[in-house]
Design an enzyme around this catalytic site. Structure first.
Site, PDB file in Angstrom:
ATOM      1  N   LYS A 148       8.804  33.583  11.137  1.00  0.00           N
ATOM      2  CA  LYS A 148       7.627  34.418  10.279  1.00  0.00           C
ATOM      3  C   LYS A 148       7.801  34.623   8.813  1.00  0.00           C
ATOM      4  O   LYS A 148       6.595  34.563   8.386  1.00  0.00           O
ATOM      5  CB  LYS A 148       8.200  36.019  10.780  1.00  0.00           C
ATOM      6  N   GLU A 173      18.043  27.479   8.952  1.00  0.00           N
ATOM      7  CA  GLU A 173      17.851  26.788  10.174  1.00  0.00           C
ATOM      8  C   GLU A 173      16.468  26.003  10.330  1.00  0.00           C
ATOM      9  O   GLU A 173      16.312  24.585  10.538  1.00  0.00           O
ATOM     10  CB  GLU A 173      18.827  27.065  11.400  1.00  0.00           C
ATOM     11  N   GLY A 231      12.241  39.437  17.140  1.00  0.00           N
ATOM     12  CA  GLY A 231      12.472  38.067  17.335  1.00  0.00           C
ATOM     13  C   GLY A 231      12.680  37.904  18.752  1.00  0.00           C
ATOM     14  O   GLY A 231      12.045  37.119  19.695  1.00  0.00           O
ATOM     15  N   ARG A 232      13.457  38.858  19.496  1.00  0.00           N
ATOM     16  CA  ARG A 232      14.003  38.744  20.774  1.00  0.00           C
ATOM     17  C   ARG A 232      13.100  39.408  21.610  1.00  0.00           C
ATOM     18  O   ARG A 232      13.006  39.239  22.915  1.00  0.00           O
ATOM     19  CB  ARG A 232      15.323  39.277  20.951  1.00  0.00           C
ATOM     20  N   GLU A 276      22.348  41.155  21.447  1.00  0.00           N
ATOM     21  CA  GLU A 276      21.685  41.393  20.135  1.00  0.00           C
ATOM     22  C   GLU A 276      21.229  42.915  19.646  1.00  0.00           C
ATOM     23  O   GLU A 276      21.222  43.647  18.824  1.00  0.00           O
ATOM     24  CB  GLU A 276      20.786  40.616  19.473  1.00  0.00           C
ATOM     25  N   HIS A 321      30.126  27.318  42.737  1.00  0.00           N
ATOM     26  CA  HIS A 321      31.491  26.288  42.558  1.00  0.00           C
ATOM     27  C   HIS A 321      31.995  26.325  41.278  1.00  0.00           C
ATOM     28  O   HIS A 321      32.799  25.213  41.104  1.00  0.00           O
ATOM     29  CB  HIS A 321      30.564  24.783  42.935  1.00  0.00           C
ATOM     30  N   LYS A 339      25.198  34.615   7.639  1.00  0.00           N
ATOM     31  CA  LYS A 339      24.315  34.190   6.796  1.00  0.00           C
ATOM     32  C   LYS A 339      24.703  34.102   5.315  1.00  0.00           C
ATOM     33  O   LYS A 339      24.559  33.026   4.745  1.00  0.00           O
ATOM     34  CB  LYS A 339      22.692  34.764   7.308  1.00  0.00           C
TER      35      LYS A 339
END
Length: 563
Positions: free
Chosen positions: A215, A221, A287-288, A373, A404, A528
């Protein structure tokens, strides 16, 4: 309009009534076997339909009284009022003073003019961006958009992190059967150079289009990876003779092989992307919660606009159901309230999501960000400390793989793990094995697990099988392990939209009861900030000296070991 102060759920008569109810159930002894035997209507009363999803809550540790009391708690904590405030665009994200309007991303175009927030026609804004994305996607899908050498796009590389990656990659994996454009998509998120190296391996730069999703166009990153991929792209194009390495040809190649999802048009242009090929979204989209915004551009390209519209329609079906259905009858609200029941009264710290479809193999990871979050908070939306445990660890893997691996703990461990089982009646890949329908074999496992978790196996039943007495205790299953079964017709774009919206609203209900702001994420900021301070210490002795003893020792190990 000012947001009302959070209600302290633990001080309400509804909480007190739930605690008394919990104590009574514990004193009587909870037995799903007995509850089913005593009430022939239990399944029908606890079966719900929302959109085209079918829900069975009957194997949960709830009674008719529990449902009533949970709805009372939701009302006491203002779930209905806060729900209305969210849909209306009030600034319920208090720490950032923002509206929370991911639901507007899927409103139909006919609702233009009906939702004005902060002076903006939100639905008109959404559809202006959608229309631009649909037109762009059609250009790429049809072959009208071509790379610098005139070749059709056959590969997408989408670069983002967090919500800019988890949503699109999950949805891409889930909807692979609908990816009909002959365009493969790869997602780069981790700043670890190995992620980028593996994702570009084998790609033809002449047929690759890169989408940078940030954005602000400043995410560390994402921009680091974007610069690396740009360097790779230009180097590869020069190596094959597609461009000669002049600034003019580098700029042309960048413009034809890179687009952006961003609102920072000046930074997009500085990178070499035409701002006309940048698609924005708004600060009222966390964001999520953004997979159905411009963040989903890669999905529109690989699936096509029509299927993305079906995806949005699935979200909208659950939005409308959640917004209009009374709490006692509202399975979405009840699932959120049941999570509060398990966390705050039974002491459950985790919640498993177990999809019985391989295509949803990234869905639990997606839900980890959405839920943890959002609700991993220790202060309420007015800044006061929380008054009860908040949040739970969401986790899971697809069945039958998980059976399993970790199901042992869910069945016989001494912790309670509420679990949501998700399955679909129809498969995209029917198969037979010696006359056995393999999908039915698969679904037999789905049904068997919830039955075993609910009803268990007594020592008497184990002995009746001829089991030696010394190992009888090891083969007893206590049962009374709560599960919710979610059944659908087929995993379609519509159904995936429904599932995402379901958990968005579950998260909202929990956050409202706990009095927390589910829409900020300050917990990600400190790391960060420290990373920017620590990174110079790898080579700068003054920066190294400023670190704590543990960090300093670890950096010294790195200096001695790095080749």
């Amino acid at each position: 309009m000012a947001v009302s102060a959070p209600v302290d759920a633990t001080k309400t008569p509804a909480w007190e009534a739930l605690q008394a109810h919990y104590d009574a159930l514990q004193a009587e002894g909870i037995s799903l076997k007995d509850w089913f035997a005593a009430d022939p209507d239990r399944v029908s009363k606890l079966t719900f339909q929302a959109g085209d999803l079918h829900f069975d809550l009957s194997k949960n540790l709830i009674t008719d009284e529990t449902v009533k009391l949970l709805a009372d708690l939701g009302r006491a904590c203002g779930v209905e009022e806060r729900r209305a405030a969210m849909f209306a665009g009030e600034h319920i994200n208090t720490t950032e003073d923002r509206a929370v309007l991911h639901t507007a991303l899927r409103r139909p175009a006919e609702q233009k003019g009906q939702l004005i927030v902060d002076g903006q026609d939100v639905v008109a804004d959404v559809h202006e961006v959608l229309d631009r994305m649909y037109a762009f996607a059609e250009r790429v899908r049809s072959g009208e958009w071509r790379g610098v050498t005139g070749k059709k796009i056959e590969h997408l590389v989408s670069i983002g992190i967090g919500g800019s990656d988890l949503g699109p990659v999950m949805a891409y994996e889930a909807l692979r059967p609908y990816a009909d454009a002959g365009i493969d998509c790869r997602y780069i998120s981790n700043i670890d150079p190995s992620d980028m190296a593996e994702k570009v391996k084998g790609l033809d730069p002449e047929t690759t289009l890169v989408i940078i999703v940030s954005k602000t166009f400043t995410t560390l990153e994402t921009l680091t990876n974007a610069r690396e991929v740009k360097a790779w792209m230009l180097e590869q194009l020069r190596a094959c003779g597609a461009i000669d390495g002049t600034p003019e040809q580098d700029a042309e190649a960048t413009a034809k092989h890179f687009v952006a999802v961003s609102t920072a048009l000046d930074l997009v242009a500085d990178f070499g992307i035409d701002p006309e090929n940048a698609f924005g979204f708004w600060n009222w989209v966390g964001g999520r919660y953004s997979v159905d915004s411009a963040v989903g551009l890669s999905l529109i390209i690989v699936l096509g606009p029509e299927r993305f519209q079906q995806f949005l329609a699935g979200f909208r079906a659950i939005d409308e159901y959640f917004e209009t259905t009374p709490l006692e009858e509202n399975v979405v609200a009840l699932m959120g309230l049941m999570n509060v029941w398990y966390v705050n009264f039974f002491g459950a710290d985790t919640h498993a999501v177990l999809p019985y479809t391989q295509y949803l193999h990234r869905f639990p990871a997606y839900l980890q960000q959405l839920t943890m979050e959002s609700n991993g908070k220790q202060v309420r939306w007015d800044g006061s400390p929380v008054t009860c445990h908040t949040g739970e660890v969401f986790w899971g893997e697809p069945g039958t793989n998980g059976q399993h691996a970790f199901y042992q703990l869910i069945h016989q461990g001494n912790v309670m793990v509420p679990a949501d089982f998700i399955a679909f009646a129809n498969t995209h890949n029917p198969a037979q094995d010696n006359g056995q329908d393999v999908h039915e074999l698969f679904l037999g496992n789905f049904l068997a697990q919830t039955k075993a978790l609910a009803f268990g196996k007594t020592a008497e039943e184990v002995r009746a099988e001829g089991t030696p007495e010394q190992i009888v205790p090891a083969r007893v299953f206590t049962g009374n392990r709560p599960t919710t079964s979610i059944f659908g017709d087929t995993l379609t774009p519509f159904a995936l939209g429904e599932l995402i919206a379901l958990y968005e609203h579950i998260t909202f209900v929990e956050g409202t009861v706990w009095g927390i702001d589910s829409y900020d994420q300050w917990g990600v900021e400190l790391g960060k900030q420290l990373a920017k301070q620590i990174t110079p210490a790898f080579h700068d002795d003054e920066a190294l000296a400023a670190q704590d003893a543990s960090t300093r020792a670890l950096i010294e190990y790195y200096r001695a070991t790095r080749r």
